[in-house]
Scaffold this active site. Structure first.
Site, PDB file in Angstrom:
ATOM      1  N   LYS A   1       2.594  64.493   9.054  1.00 15.76           N
ATOM      2  CA  LYS A   1       2.891  64.386   7.400  1.00 15.76           C
ATOM      3  C   LYS A   1       4.748  65.774   8.120  1.00 15.76           C
ATOM      4  CE  LYS A   1       0.586  62.618   3.841  1.00 15.76           C
ATOM      5  NZ  LYS A   1       0.896  62.798   1.955  1.00 15.76           N
TER       6      LYS A   1
ATOM      7  N   LYS B   1      -1.059  52.697   8.976  1.00 14.56           N
ATOM      8  CA  LYS B   1      -2.097  52.386   7.282  1.00 14.56           C
ATOM      9  C   LYS B   1      -0.631  52.716   6.609  1.00 14.56           C
ATOM     10  CE  LYS B   1      -2.568  56.653   4.895  1.00 14.56           C
ATOM     11  NZ  LYS B   1      -3.418  57.283   3.894  1.00 14.56           N
TER      12      LYS B   1
ATOM     13  N   LYS C   1       1.953  55.116   0.757  1.00 13.61           N
ATOM     14  CA  LYS C   1       3.023  55.541  -0.334  1.00 13.61           C
ATOM     15  C   LYS C   1       4.299  56.027  -0.194  1.00 13.61           C
ATOM     16  CE  LYS C   1      -0.330  57.215  -3.205  1.00 13.61           C
ATOM     17  NZ  LYS C   1      -0.918  58.049  -4.206  1.00 13.61           N
TER      18      LYS C   1
HETATM   19  P1  ATP Z   1       0.288  59.091   0.845  1.00 11.82           P
HETATM   20  O1  ATP Z   1       1.165  58.108   1.748  1.00 11.82           O
HETATM   21  O2  ATP Z   1       1.146  59.393  -0.116  1.00 11.82           O
HETATM   22  O3  ATP Z   1      -0.628  59.802   1.336  1.00 11.82           O
HETATM   23  P2  ATP Z   1      -1.716  57.087   0.256  1.00 11.82           P
HETATM   24  O4  ATP Z   1      -1.010  56.407  -0.285  1.00 11.82           O
HETATM   25  O5  ATP Z   1      -1.912  57.902   1.567  1.00 11.82           O
HETATM   26  O6  ATP Z   1      -0.309  58.467   0.023  1.00 11.82           O
HETATM   27  P3  ATP Z   1      -3.612  58.550  -1.733  1.00 11.82           P
HETATM   28  O7  ATP Z   1      -3.542  59.301  -3.003  1.00 11.82           O
HETATM   29  O8  ATP Z   1      -3.306  60.147  -0.546  1.00 11.82           O
HETATM   30  O9  ATP Z   1      -2.275  57.663  -1.623  1.00 11.82           O
HETATM   31  O10 ATP Z   1      -5.297  58.095  -1.360  1.00 11.82           O
HETATM   32  C1  ATP Z   1      -5.716  57.863  -2.547  1.00 11.82           C
HETATM   33  C2  ATP Z   1      -7.378  57.378  -1.879  1.00 11.82           C
HETATM   34  O11 ATP Z   1      -6.819  55.487  -1.852  1.00 11.82           O
HETATM   35  C3  ATP Z   1      -8.115  58.130  -0.530  1.00 11.82           C
HETATM   36  O12 ATP Z   1      -8.778  58.239  -1.222  1.00 11.82           O
HETATM   37  C4  ATP Z   1      -7.202  57.033  -0.211  1.00 11.82           C
HETATM   38  O13 ATP Z   1      -7.618  57.026   1.436  1.00 11.82           O
HETATM   39  C5  ATP Z   1      -6.624  55.757  -0.278  1.00 11.82           C
HETATM   40  N1  ATP Z   1      -6.242  55.463   0.865  1.00 11.82           N
HETATM   41  C6  ATP Z   1      -4.634  55.197   1.209  1.00 11.82           C
HETATM   42  N2  ATP Z   1      -4.182  54.682   1.689  1.00 11.82           N
HETATM   43  C7  ATP Z   1      -4.985  53.480   2.031  1.00 11.82           C
HETATM   44  C8  ATP Z   1      -5.051  52.343   3.088  1.00 11.82           C
HETATM   45  N3  ATP Z   1      -4.471  52.135   3.283  1.00 11.82           N
HETATM   46  N4  ATP Z   1      -6.185  52.089   3.200  1.00 11.82           N
HETATM   47  C9  ATP Z   1      -7.257  52.329   2.528  1.00 11.82           C
HETATM   48  N5  ATP Z   1      -7.179  53.628   1.321  1.00 11.82           N
HETATM   49  C10 ATP Z   1      -6.834  54.098   1.633  1.00 11.82           C
END
Ligand code: ATP
Ligand code: LTN
Length: 330
Positions: free
Chosen positions: A111, A194, A197
């Site tokens: 990040k 991955k 968001k």
């Molecule tokens: P950011 O990208 O802003 O870090 P994020 O999309 O990773 O956000 P989080 O709020 O950090 O979302 O994660 C919420 C949950 O979703 C966590 O348990 C994380 O492990 C899961 N998660 C996030 N992205 C994925 C993905 N691509 N595949 C599976 N699980 C995910």
């Protein structure tokens, strides 16, 4: 009864990776265990500096959590900033983790690198200490998260063990739980990264609230691999394997079983899109009606915060006592 805790940041609309990797597991787990789920708005401040945005995202995310099936009568759903013990224990966690350990966190390195010339806050660096506080405050046994969170759960375990060695048995050492399929959903346009968001474009991200036609289009345009064989191999066929894993997660099969039914990419893309549309349809309907009553959503979050504080305040008091901080009344 097993205590389960997991959290999600209100950093933007929820996507299919969040749902298949985490939220769906929260819902299926709520009846078998004592479940706590937080919307971690203070974590979102590590990457947000515009007024009002986090609060709106928090309410929207609360509606999503109830729409996917978390039952406020069963699970404790709360907002992190409504429970001040998180930041109080967060400081103690910062004093229990080392600078070296935090420097090795890949999420921080990724990040920070992505933000390049942007402001990189110290909070982005100390983030895992606050996350450890989120988990340890609730004596959680299990933490259901996606694969991307493995390092953060490991560091939480190390912090808990170190604290317990220094100050005597205080915290439960938690373990990570991941779903069999869908633990890591990757970007449809960039299947080695991955689905996230905070990544660049929208074309490779399927949002929970995308229209069915948009979802179908995103799957039809998904990047596949240069040959044309359908089999499950994350390392050599990341695009096709991602589709197989999504379809498997939506239909309760293994990716290998799913692969056996396809010879071509076209039908696989189409069926995966359709399966996702069907899984999301009822969620989208509930989400729309929940957002129409903001007062009710806020009442549910108030109840969640009250239930969360009962547990959090007693754990924080135990930590203070075991450290030997001077009580107000000596
Ligand atoms: P950011 O990208 O802003 O870090 P994020 O999309 O990773 O956000 P989080 O709020 O950090 O979302 O994660 C919420 C949950 O979703 C966590 O348990 C994380 O492990 C899961 N998660 C996030 N992205 C994925 C993905 N691509 N595949 C599976 N699980 C995910
Ligand atoms: N870091 C996590 C969100 C998160 C979390 C937690 C997950 C914050 N606190 C406690 C599980 C338990 C993320 O980026 N997905």
């Amino acid at each position: 009864m097993t205590r389960v805790l997991s959290c999600i940041q209100p950093t933007g609309p929820v996507h299919l990776g969040n749902y298949l990797g985490a939220l769906r597991n929260w819902v299926s787990g709520q009846h078998e265990c004592d479940a706590f789920h937080g919307i971690v708005d203070l974590h979102a401040l590590t990457v947000t500096d515009r007024p009002g945005v986090v609060g709106e995202n928090t309410l929207e995310l609360a509606a999503t959590l109830f729409a996917v099936g978390l039952d406020p009568e069963v699970a404790t759903v709360f907002v992190q900033s409504h429970v001040p013990e998180h930041t109080q224990l967060g400081w103690i966690m910062e004093c229990t983790v080392s600078y070296g350990e935090l420097s090795r966190m890949t999420q921080f390195k990724d990040k920070a690198a992505k933000r390049e010339a942007d402001f990189v806050s110290a909070g982005l660096f100390t983030y895992p200490a606050l996350q450890a506080a989120d988990i340890l405050l609730y004596d959680a046994d299990d933490v259901p998260v996606g694969e991307d969170q493995r390092q953060h759960i490991e560091i939480t375990r190390d912090i808990a063990e170190r604290f317990n060695t220094r100050f005597g048995a205080t915290f439960v050492v938690p373990k990570m739980v991941t779903p069999k399929a869908g633990a890591k959903v990757t970007d449809l346009q960039d299947p080695t990264s991955k689905m996230s968001k905070s990544s660049g474009g929208d074309a490779g991200i399927v949002y929970l609230h995308d229209d069915p036609s948009v979802i179908m289009k995103k799957f039809k345009r998904a990047v596949t691999d240069s040959d044309s064989e359908v089999h499950f191999d994350r390392a050599h066929k990341p695009g096709v394997s991602n589709l197989l894993e999504i379809l498997a997660a939506c239909t309760g099969r293994s990716p290998e079983e799913v692969a056996a039914g396809y010879q071509q990419y076209g039908p696989l893309k189409n069926d995966t899109g359709e399966a996702v549309v069907e899984v999301l349809r009822p969620i989208q309907e509930r989400h729309r009606s929940l957002l129409e009553d903001r007062a009710e959503l806020s009442r549910l979050l108030r109840r969640g915060a009250e239930k969360a504080r009962v547990v959090a305040s007693s754990t924080l008091a135990r930590a203070y006592r075991n450290i030997g901080l001077l009580p107000l009344d000596v």
